[in-house]
Write a protein that holds these residues in place. Structure first.
Motif, PDB file in Angstrom:
ATOM      1  N   THR A 126       0.834  -1.207   0.000  1.00 59.68           N
ATOM      2  CA  THR A 126       0.000   0.000   0.000  1.00 59.68           C
ATOM      3  C   THR A 126       0.865   1.250   0.000  1.00 59.68           C
ATOM      4  O   THR A 126       0.614   2.196  -0.761  1.00 59.68           O
ATOM      5  N   ALA A 127       1.882   1.253   0.847  1.00 58.70           N
ATOM      6  CA  ALA A 127       2.777   2.412   0.907  1.00 58.70           C
ATOM      7  C   ALA A 127       3.502   2.609  -0.420  1.00 58.70           C
ATOM      8  O   ALA A 127       3.623   3.735  -0.911  1.00 58.70           O
ATOM      9  N   LEU A 128       3.978   1.520  -1.009  1.00 53.74           N
ATOM     10  CA  LEU A 128       4.697   1.628  -2.281  1.00 53.74           C
ATOM     11  C   LEU A 128       3.781   2.127  -3.397  1.00 53.74           C
ATOM     12  O   LEU A 128       4.185   2.966  -4.207  1.00 53.74           O
ATOM     13  N   VAL A 129       2.557   1.651  -3.427  1.00 50.61           N
ATOM     14  CA  VAL A 129       1.591   2.146  -4.417  1.00 50.61           C
ATOM     15  C   VAL A 129       1.363   3.643  -4.207  1.00 50.61           C
ATOM     16  O   VAL A 129       1.339   4.429  -5.164  1.00 50.61           O
ATOM     17  N   GLY A 130       1.228   4.061  -2.949  1.00 49.02           N
ATOM     18  CA  GLY A 130       1.049   5.485  -2.659  1.00 49.02           C
ATOM     19  C   GLY A 130       2.238   6.319  -3.108  1.00 49.02           C
ATOM     20  O   GLY A 130       2.073   7.393  -3.692  1.00 49.02           O
ATOM     21  N   VAL A 131       3.445   5.816  -2.840  1.00 41.76           N
ATOM     22  CA  VAL A 131       4.655   6.515  -3.279  1.00 41.76           C
ATOM     23  C   VAL A 131       4.656   6.625  -4.800  1.00 41.76           C
ATOM     24  O   VAL A 131       4.925   7.697  -5.360  1.00 41.76           O
ATOM     25  N   TRP A 132       4.341   5.525  -5.486  1.00 48.71           N
ATOM     26  CA  TRP A 132       4.380   5.509  -6.946  1.00 48.71           C
ATOM     27  C   TRP A 132       3.325   6.445  -7.546  1.00 48.71           C
ATOM     28  O   TRP A 132       3.607   7.182  -8.496  1.00 48.71           O
ATOM     29  N   LEU A 133       2.114   6.417  -6.994  1.00 50.08           N
ATOM     30  CA  LEU A 133       1.050   7.275  -7.516  1.00 50.08           C
ATOM     31  C   LEU A 133       1.397   8.753  -7.395  1.00 50.08           C
ATOM     32  O   LEU A 133       1.061   9.551  -8.272  1.00 50.08           O
ATOM     33  N   THR A 134       2.062   9.118  -6.299  1.00 51.34           N
ATOM     34  CA  THR A 134       2.376  10.528  -6.047  1.00 51.34           C
ATOM     35  C   THR A 134       3.720  10.956  -6.619  1.00 51.34           C
ATOM     36  O   THR A 134       4.135  12.095  -6.413  1.00 51.34           O
ATOM     37  N   SER A 135       4.378  10.055  -7.337  1.00 52.98           N
ATOM     38  CA  SER A 135       5.660  10.419  -7.945  1.00 52.98           C
ATOM     39  C   SER A 135       5.720   9.972  -9.401  1.00 52.98           C
ATOM     40  O   SER A 135       5.557  10.776 -10.306  1.00 52.98           O
ATOM     41  N   SER A 136       5.931   8.691  -9.617  1.00 53.33           N
ATOM     42  CA  SER A 136       6.124   8.196 -10.981  1.00 53.33           C
ATOM     43  C   SER A 136       4.899   8.434 -11.849  1.00 53.33           C
ATOM     44  O   SER A 136       5.024   8.961 -12.958  1.00 53.33           O
ATOM     45  N   LEU A 137       3.731   8.034 -11.385  1.00 56.06           N
ATOM     46  CA  LEU A 137       2.528   8.256 -12.197  1.00 56.06           C
ATOM     47  C   LEU A 137       2.303   9.738 -12.433  1.00 56.06           C
ATOM     48  O   LEU A 137       1.995  10.153 -13.554  1.00 56.06           O
ATOM     49  N   TRP A 138       2.474  10.539 -11.396  1.00 55.00           N
ATOM     50  CA  TRP A 138       2.331  11.992 -11.554  1.00 55.00           C
ATOM     51  C   TRP A 138       3.296  12.503 -12.618  1.00 55.00           C
ATOM     52  O   TRP A 138       2.915  13.276 -13.492  1.00 55.00           O
ATOM     53  N   TYR A 139       4.554  12.066 -12.561  1.00 54.03           N
ATOM     54  CA  TYR A 139       5.552  12.503 -13.532  1.00 54.03           C
ATOM     55  C   TYR A 139       5.174  12.061 -14.946  1.00 54.03           C
ATOM     56  O   TYR A 139       5.234  12.851 -15.889  1.00 54.03           O
ATOM     57  N   PHE A 140       4.782  10.801 -15.081  1.00 53.78           N
ATOM     58  CA  PHE A 140       4.417  10.282 -16.402  1.00 53.78           C
ATOM     59  C   PHE A 140       3.223  11.022 -16.997  1.00 53.78           C
ATOM     60  O   PHE A 140       3.154  11.218 -18.207  1.00 53.78           O
ATOM     61  N   THR A 141       2.276  11.419 -16.177  1.00 52.56           N
ATOM     62  CA  THR A 141       1.044  12.043 -16.696  1.00 52.56           C
ATOM     63  C   THR A 141       1.113  13.562 -16.789  1.00 52.56           C
ATOM     64  O   THR A 141       0.312  14.154 -17.508  1.00 52.56           O
ATOM     65  N   THR A 142       2.051  14.189 -16.077  1.00 53.27           N
ATOM     66  CA  THR A 142       2.088  15.657 -16.110  1.00 53.27           C
ATOM     67  C   THR A 142       3.391  16.246 -16.671  1.00 53.27           C
ATOM     68  O   THR A 142       3.404  17.398 -17.055  1.00 53.27           O
ATOM     69  N   VAL A 143       4.469  15.442 -16.697  1.00 51.38           N
ATOM     70  CA  VAL A 143       5.758  15.977 -17.136  1.00 51.38           C
ATOM     71  C   VAL A 143       6.226  15.306 -18.414  1.00 51.38           C
ATOM     72  O   VAL A 143       6.367  15.966 -19.446  1.00 51.38           O
ATOM     73  N   ASP A 144       6.467  14.003 -18.361  1.00 50.87           N
ATOM     74  CA  ASP A 144       7.055  13.339 -19.521  1.00 50.87           C
ATOM     75  C   ASP A 144       6.869  11.829 -19.428  1.00 50.87           C
ATOM     76  O   ASP A 144       7.094  11.235 -18.376  1.00 50.87           O
ATOM     77  N   PHE A 145       6.454  11.243 -20.520  1.00 51.27           N
ATOM     78  CA  PHE A 145       6.429   9.785 -20.637  1.00 51.27           C
ATOM     79  C   PHE A 145       6.996   9.434 -21.995  1.00 51.27           C
ATOM     80  O   PHE A 145       6.593  10.039 -22.979  1.00 51.27           O
ATOM     81  N   PRO A 146       7.920   8.533 -22.129  1.00 55.20           N
ATOM     82  CA  PRO A 146       8.437   7.660 -21.089  1.00 55.20           C
ATOM     83  C   PRO A 146       9.478   8.310 -20.190  1.00 55.20           C
ATOM     84  O   PRO A 146       9.807   7.758 -19.147  1.00 55.20           O
TER      85      PRO A 146
END
Length: 189
Positions: free
Chosen positions: A167-187
């Motif tokens: 749960t903690a890891l999913v929370g970390v990922w949602l608030t960092s990696s997913l945020w970055y991929f959807t708002t800054v740059d993907f890949p």
């Protein structure tokens, strides 16, 4: 065993789980205090083959999440909650442990940069949630390691500890990696 003896044994096991959870909570608080107390360096200490440290962090974080997914699936199979593979290979338990070890290992450079270079961030809701999830992840991980090593705990203790880590890891990922991929740059390599 009498009913009183069983209740006493359950109470002792419950207290042991509580102590292990409190140790994990202390780890979480220690990470948060350190990240809040020290002056962030704002350094970008490593990039490896990525174009920047942030790119490394989002992909290492994604790798940690994928490895945690492997650990979840292998745990579900070992607990008999899913039936694939039908027959467990001899190496299945090793795959479970290896995926968890690798997930933790790839999280370390990410955490180092977050703690050392950025510190505890609370400028906005996403950053605050990310900082809290990150601290909680390492506390939950410490608790899980202690639960794995302890004897005589209730059967629910390990799945709950593992679920807290995930749960903690999913929370970390949602608030960092997913945020970055959807708002800054993907890949974003």
């Amino acid at each position: 065993m009498t009913g009183a003896t069983i209740d006493h044994a359950r109470g002792d096991a419950g207290r042991r789980v509580l102590v292990l959870a409190l140790i994990g909570a202390a780890v979480s608080v220690a990470f948060g205090v350190y990240a809040s107390a020290h002056e962030p360096t704002l350094e970008t200490p490593y990039t490896l083959w990525f174009t920047g440290t942030i790119n490394l962090k989002v992909w290492f974080g994604t790798s940690a999440l994928l490895l945690a997914g492997v650990q979840l699936l292998t745990a579900l199979r070992m607990y008999g909650k899913i039936g694939v593979p039908e027959v467990l290979p001899a190496w299945f338990g090793q795959l479970h442990r290896l995926s968890g070890t690798l997930a933790f290992a790839v999280s370390l450079p990410v955490a180092y940069h977050c703690l050392w270079a950025l510190g505890f961030q609370s400028d906005d809701t996403r950053s605050l949630a990310h900082s809290l999830f990150g601290c909680f992840f390492y506390g939950a991980f410490a608790t899980k390691v202690l639960v794995v090593r302890a004897k005589g705990l209730p059967g629910w203790a390990l799945p709950v500890a593992g679920g807290a880590v995930l749960t903690a890891l999913v929370g970390v990922w949602l608030t960092s990696s997913l945020w970055y991929f959807t708002t800054v740059d993907f890949p974003g390599f």
